[in-house]
Design an enzyme around this catalytic site. Sequence first.
Site, PDB file in Angstrom:
ATOM      1  N   GLU A 417     -19.259   0.916  26.104  1.00 12.99           N
ATOM      2  CA  GLU A 417     -18.931   0.077  25.284  1.00 12.99           C
ATOM      3  C   GLU A 417     -17.468  -0.015  25.186  1.00 12.99           C
ATOM      4  O   GLU A 417     -16.995  -0.091  23.898  1.00 12.99           O
ATOM      5  CB  GLU A 417     -19.710   0.078  24.201  1.00 12.99           C
ATOM      6  CG  GLU A 417     -21.109   0.107  24.110  1.00 12.99           C
ATOM      7  CD  GLU A 417     -21.893   0.207  22.972  1.00 12.99           C
ATOM      8  OE1 GLU A 417     -21.351   0.752  21.576  1.00 12.99           O
ATOM      9  OE2 GLU A 417     -23.000  -0.270  22.555  1.00 12.99           O
ATOM     10  N   TYR A 473     -28.781  -5.169  20.888  1.00  8.14           N
ATOM     11  CA  TYR A 473     -29.688  -4.842  19.632  1.00  8.14           C
ATOM     12  C   TYR A 473     -30.110  -6.136  18.994  1.00  8.14           C
ATOM     13  O   TYR A 473     -30.296  -5.788  17.791  1.00  8.14           O
ATOM     14  CB  TYR A 473     -29.039  -3.775  18.804  1.00  8.14           C
ATOM     15  CG  TYR A 473     -28.784  -2.460  19.483  1.00  8.14           C
ATOM     16  CD1 TYR A 473     -30.004  -1.552  19.327  1.00  8.14           C
ATOM     17  CD2 TYR A 473     -27.724  -2.092  20.223  1.00  8.14           C
ATOM     18  CE1 TYR A 473     -29.757  -0.336  20.057  1.00  8.14           C
ATOM     19  CE2 TYR A 473     -27.578  -0.745  20.848  1.00  8.14           C
ATOM     20  CZ  TYR A 473     -28.674  -0.012  20.693  1.00  8.14           C
ATOM     21  OH  TYR A 473     -28.703   1.308  21.378  1.00  8.14           O
TER      22      TYR A 473
END
Length: 609
Positions: A417, A473
């Site tokens: 990330e 998510y």
Amino acid sequence: MKLSPLYPWASASRRLADLNGFWKFQFDPESSGEVEGWTKRLPAPVFLPVPSSFADFFTDKDFREYSGDFWYATEFFVPNEWQSREISLRFAAATHRAVVFVNGQEAAAHEGGFTPFVVPLGKTVKWDEPNTLTVKCNNELREDCIPIGITATLQNGKKMAKPYFDFFNYAGLLRPVTLIALPKEHITDFTVRHELSGNKALVHYNVETTGDNNVTVAVFDEDGKQVAAGEGKDGIISIDNARLWNVRDAYLYKFVFRITDGGTIIDEYSEDIGIRTVEVRGTDILLNGKPVYLKGFGKHEDSDINGRGYNPAVIKRDFELMKWTGANSFRTAHYPYSEEIYQMADREGFLVIDEVAAVGMMTSTLNFMDAANGKPTAFFQKETTTRLLKNHLAAIEELIRRDKNHASVIAWRLANEPETTDESALPYLEEVFAHARSLDAQERPCTFTSLMTATPDKCGCVQLCDVVCLNRYYGWYVKGGYEIGDAENWLRGELEGWKNKCPGKPFVFSEYGADTDGTLHKLPSVMWSQEYQIEYLDMCHRVFDSFDFIKGEQVWNFADFQTTEGIMRVDGNRKGIFTRSRQPKAAAFYLKMRWENLPCDYKANNSNK
Ligand code: BDP
């Protein structure tokens, strides 16, 4: 002298002594140990086991949360009979940095908490007498070292870790310490690369040694029958009708490397090697030329009491559970794991995405939570970036040197990330990718995991990846609970965007998951209940199944794991499919049903079948 990254196996020519056990240990909050002579003797030690993480042994919170210097001490003996040998100490992991003193003299220093280093002992060693070994470790998080974070000072003067990542900052001598005695002329490293040609396997090899004597290689099958041989430091070994290493169907040949002088064996080193190729072609990931679909987990090395310490019993249990679910792969989130885990993955036929500890590549003072808000943090424009890059490249080098020969390792994960929405990320990651590609003889695919806010219109670095890996998510951090229908639409919308942006690349979901209390059942579901975890996973899978270029799913996380405390975490991250004590939540049975029924070449392109 060349320092060997090789795993310490004993052989006819190699002697090992295990230094694990109870060592002396002392915190050094003032960092005054060196001037006070702790290099020779710790003044007020306690005893604790090596290997382990220190954090979860103590009942005092100051010790669990401790950030700073801490020391280990022990004694070791080197037998007189080893005088003609080269003696060294091998630390499989000292987290995050260490300075080693032998008999009071500094012998080595190492940065990076998850890869081994070797300390040559040279003239400092005393034969048949006690040698003192002291190690000053430090676990402070910094913006120029990986994993990334900062160390804050509280008003009471105590230091505290502020990770830019979501796992507990476990530290210590996490992995075994070994005393090694090698012949003066010895093998320091070897590299293999595989090529398939009809029913022949060609193994290109290279052996590095400290001398000029002849090198031979002998290859044995699993029945102990010799099937091939090679001579010289470089060469190609041809194996007829080779049995290839395959997904959940591993086959390992024993490679015996020797330095010989006439009829005398000077050094011998053996390793079990799986023969296989790996490549990306179009939207397929190919193993031995055949498409594979990744089913499995993002994991952590994390267990009760021992934290991130080497834990062979937990390693075994985890493999049994992964096999039970029908998984065929995992990622070593968020750092290089214990070497024994890759050995077991080699034996069990698991596909591993091997990860460097470059996690937290976004300024995030509220634990790692700022990662989700999409606010630019100009992470790669800091004064620390140059130093960070240097450490990051060194860590990649150590990872690839350590793990390059494992059949199970099918890709390198070079960052987790990173803030790829900022344009300064591109030159940084270009260097990282170029470096990794220059180091791996097997030319494995390279990748990073993409952050939720780095959508197709915003990510400036995805073109570097051979396999695009998404951490997403929808249905948890975004549009969770009764809004899950919208989450599904958003996820589909994003994937349409990726399809247009990167046609012809394989995608893998490297993270998707929902926090779940392993004791909570609720009908109808609510977020955190076991029912919701299944609904969430089922929604994600429905979406994955409708896009052909999605070639893998690695759910976050295999088991619940410990993090820094905070309002988003209930005694750690609860996205486990298993609890921290490795018992199944309801979703484990759901995943088992799915994965046992997904063929290994699921969604393969016809041209590659
Ligand atoms: C991702 C991180 C991972 C976290 C996960 C989560 O890569 O380390 O644990 O989110 O929120 O951003 O559970």
